[in-house]
Design a protein around this motif. Structure first.
Motif, PDB file in Angstrom:
ATOM      1  N   GLN A  56      61.884  42.027  35.725  1.00  0.00           N
ATOM      2  CA  GLN A  56      61.709  40.779  34.940  1.00  0.00           C
ATOM      3  C   GLN A  56      59.948  40.697  34.932  1.00  0.00           C
ATOM      4  N   PRO A  57      59.835  40.349  33.668  1.00  0.00           N
ATOM      5  CA  PRO A  57      58.216  39.919  33.322  1.00  0.00           C
ATOM      6  C   PRO A  57      57.603  39.158  34.546  1.00  0.00           C
ATOM      7  N   VAL A  58      56.318  39.174  34.968  1.00  0.00           N
ATOM      8  CA  VAL A  58      55.713  38.250  36.051  1.00  0.00           C
ATOM      9  C   VAL A  58      54.169  38.117  35.296  1.00  0.00           C
ATOM     10  N   LEU A  59      53.792  37.039  35.779  1.00  0.00           N
ATOM     11  CA  LEU A  59      52.549  36.744  35.332  1.00  0.00           C
ATOM     12  C   LEU A  59      51.487  37.616  36.566  1.00  0.00           C
ATOM     13  N   TRP A  60      50.810  38.293  36.073  1.00  0.00           N
ATOM     14  CA  TRP A  60      49.915  39.291  36.665  1.00  0.00           C
ATOM     15  C   TRP A  60      48.587  38.401  36.953  1.00  0.00           C
ATOM     16  N   THR A  61      48.412  37.741  38.154  1.00  0.00           N
ATOM     17  CA  THR A  61      47.293  36.714  38.336  1.00  0.00           C
ATOM     18  C   THR A  61      46.695  37.629  39.346  1.00  0.00           C
ATOM     19  N   ARG A  62      45.376  36.885  39.782  1.00  0.00           N
ATOM     20  CA  ARG A  62      44.655  37.403  40.733  1.00  0.00           C
ATOM     21  C   ARG A  62      45.304  37.522  42.120  1.00  0.00           C
ATOM     22  N   ASP A  63      46.057  36.596  42.429  1.00  0.00           N
ATOM     23  CA  ASP A  63      46.882  36.665  43.799  1.00  0.00           C
ATOM     24  C   ASP A  63      47.830  38.012  43.728  1.00  0.00           C
ATOM     25  N   ARG A  64      48.590  38.089  42.599  1.00  0.00           N
ATOM     26  CA  ARG A  64      49.481  39.020  42.464  1.00  0.00           C
ATOM     27  C   ARG A  64      48.710  40.297  42.654  1.00  0.00           C
ATOM     28  N   ILE A  65      47.704  40.622  42.000  1.00  0.00           N
ATOM     29  CA  ILE A  65      47.009  41.871  42.169  1.00  0.00           C
ATOM     30  C   ILE A  65      46.821  42.088  43.533  1.00  0.00           C
ATOM     31  N   LEU A  66      45.848  41.175  44.159  1.00  0.00           N
ATOM     32  CA  LEU A  66      45.546  41.309  45.892  1.00  0.00           C
ATOM     33  C   LEU A  66      46.732  41.518  46.400  1.00  0.00           C
ATOM     34  N   ASP A  67      47.987  40.831  46.311  1.00  0.00           N
ATOM     35  CA  ASP A  67      49.074  40.872  47.093  1.00  0.00           C
ATOM     36  C   ASP A  67      49.824  42.374  47.127  1.00  0.00           C
ATOM     37  N   VAL A  68      49.280  43.253  45.846  1.00  0.00           N
ATOM     38  CA  VAL A  68      50.112  44.581  45.967  1.00  0.00           C
ATOM     39  C   VAL A  68      49.087  45.543  46.716  1.00  0.00           C
ATOM     40  N   LEU A  69      47.815  45.037  47.102  1.00  0.00           N
ATOM     41  CA  LEU A  69      46.886  45.991  47.552  1.00  0.00           C
ATOM     42  C   LEU A  69      47.037  46.135  49.101  1.00  0.00           C
ATOM     43  N   PRO A  70      46.530  47.361  49.467  1.00  0.00           N
ATOM     44  CA  PRO A  70      46.771  47.141  51.001  1.00  0.00           C
ATOM     45  C   PRO A  70      45.597  46.410  51.708  1.00  0.00           C
ATOM     46  N   GLU A  71      45.552  45.811  52.951  1.00  0.00           N
ATOM     47  CA  GLU A  71      44.512  45.241  53.546  1.00  0.00           C
ATOM     48  C   GLU A  71      43.410  46.082  53.695  1.00  0.00           C
ATOM     49  N   PRO A  72      42.498  45.656  54.039  1.00  0.00           N
ATOM     50  CA  PRO A  72      41.732  44.285  54.081  1.00  0.00           C
ATOM     51  C   PRO A  72      41.809  43.572  52.685  1.00  0.00           C
ATOM     52  N   ARG A  73      42.514  42.307  52.596  1.00  0.00           N
ATOM     53  CA  ARG A  73      42.658  41.552  51.280  1.00  0.00           C
ATOM     54  C   ARG A  73      41.023  41.321  50.859  1.00  0.00           C
ATOM     55  N   ASN A  74      40.263  40.773  52.041  1.00  0.00           N
ATOM     56  CA  ASN A  74      38.995  40.345  51.477  1.00  0.00           C
ATOM     57  C   ASN A  74      38.006  41.166  51.078  1.00  0.00           C
ATOM     58  N   LEU A  75      38.010  42.554  51.055  1.00  0.00           N
ATOM     59  CA  LEU A  75      37.339  43.478  50.661  1.00  0.00           C
ATOM     60  C   LEU A  75      37.716  43.453  49.032  1.00  0.00           C
ATOM     61  N   ALA A  76      39.097  43.495  48.670  1.00  0.00           N
ATOM     62  CA  ALA A  76      39.734  43.426  47.334  1.00  0.00           C
ATOM     63  C   ALA A  76      39.335  42.268  46.457  1.00  0.00           C
ATOM     64  N   ALA A  77      39.466  41.172  47.569  1.00  0.00           N
ATOM     65  CA  ALA A  77      39.111  40.034  46.727  1.00  0.00           C
ATOM     66  C   ALA A  77      37.869  39.720  46.134  1.00  0.00           C
ATOM     67  N   SER A  78      36.870  40.329  46.957  1.00  0.00           N
ATOM     68  CA  SER A  78      35.371  40.252  46.344  1.00  0.00           C
ATOM     69  C   SER A  78      35.304  41.170  45.453  1.00  0.00           C
ATOM     70  N   ALA A  79      36.047  42.279  45.211  1.00  0.00           N
ATOM     71  CA  ALA A  79      35.658  42.955  43.956  1.00  0.00           C
ATOM     72  C   ALA A  79      36.245  42.084  42.718  1.00  0.00           C
ATOM     73  N   VAL A  80      37.063  41.231  42.735  1.00  0.00           N
ATOM     74  CA  VAL A  80      37.546  40.487  41.591  1.00  0.00           C
ATOM     75  C   VAL A  80      36.636  39.843  40.569  1.00  0.00           C
ATOM     76  N   PRO A  81      35.558  39.086  41.345  1.00  0.00           N
ATOM     77  CA  PRO A  81      34.323  38.220  40.569  1.00  0.00           C
ATOM     78  C   PRO A  81      33.562  39.309  40.115  1.00  0.00           C
ATOM     79  N   ILE A  82      33.242  40.348  40.793  1.00  0.00           N
ATOM     80  CA  ILE A  82      32.413  41.522  40.042  1.00  0.00           C
ATOM     81  C   ILE A  82      33.011  42.098  38.955  1.00  0.00           C
ATOM     82  N   LEU A  83      34.329  42.403  38.934  1.00  0.00           N
ATOM     83  CA  LEU A  83      34.961  42.975  37.752  1.00  0.00           C
ATOM     84  C   LEU A  83      35.046  42.006  36.487  1.00  0.00           C
ATOM     85  N   LEU A  84      35.194  40.786  36.829  1.00  0.00           N
ATOM     86  CA  LEU A  84      35.212  39.929  35.868  1.00  0.00           C
ATOM     87  C   LEU A  84      34.040  39.569  35.467  1.00  0.00           C
ATOM     88  N   ARG A  85      32.981  39.640  35.955  1.00  0.00           N
ATOM     89  CA  ARG A  85      31.303  39.648  35.513  1.00  0.00           C
ATOM     90  C   ARG A  85      30.967  40.785  34.820  1.00  0.00           C
TER      91      ARG A  85
END
Length: 187
Positions: free
Chosen positions: A56-85
């Motif tokens: 099914q189509p799903v809304l691919w959000t910041r949380d969904r992206i981070l949920d599919v990545l392996p731990e540690p989540r905080n390192l990936a989470a810190s990359a999101v604002p950099i990539l947006l910027r």
């Protein structure tokens, strides 16, 4: 409200970068080439494309992206604002269609009629789309913005065409049927 996030640019591969003396993932955005500076940035950018096996189509959000990545989540989470910027990720907001365009990519036979309607791609890397999405997809390189491509594809209902295209966008990205680029006017 939760906002969809899409990757921006076309992947060029690992390219040797003399300035740092190593190979880095490079992404073409507009006429330039941008690096993915860390393993976390690369992981987030690749994950933002979605997956081909979603029923099914799903809304691919910041949380969904981070949920599919392996731990540690905080390192990936810190990359999101950099990539947006840096413009390597974009939020699909009201101005998205004016700042970006969707550029078609084709492999093999391109679009074809399939069991589920119109399809883009080949084999298991194909995605079924409706005629509106196909019409917008076909016009991706002809117009400087996604909004203008939608207006040409469906002059009687450009907002409906835009809604259909943004709803199908992650499915197109997942099978490499298209990529998101900056608007041609902002290059």
């Amino acid at each position: 409200m939760t906002t969809a996030i899409v990757p921006v640019g076309h992947y060029l591969g690992l390219v040797h970068d003399d300035s740092v003396g190593q190979a880095r993932h490079r992404v073409r955005v507009g006429r330039g080439s941008e690096p993915l500076d860390s393993a976390e940035e690369a992981a987030v950018w690749f994950a933002a494309h979605s997956f081909t096996n979603l029923a099914q189509p799903v809304l691919w959000t910041r949380d969904r992206i981070l949920d599919v990545l392996p731990e540690p989540r905080n390192l990936a989470a810190s990359a999101v604002p950099i990539l947006l910027r840096d413009g390597l990720l974009a939020e699909v907001d009201d101005a998205f269609a004016d700042r970006h365009r969707v550029v078609p990519l084709t492999f093999g036979i391109g679009w074809r009629y399939g069991d589920d309607g119109l399809a883009l791609g080949v084999g298991e890397r194909a995605v079924s789309v409706d005629e509106t999405v196909l019409a917008v997809w076909e016009r991706g390189t002809e117009f400087p913005t996604l909004r203008e491509a939608c207006a040409d594809a469906a002059p009687e209902a450009p907002d409906a065409a835009l809604a259909a295209m943004t709803a199908a966008l992650h499915r197109l990205l997942a099978v490499s049927a298209a990529y998101v680029d900056v608007a041609a006017t902002s290059r």
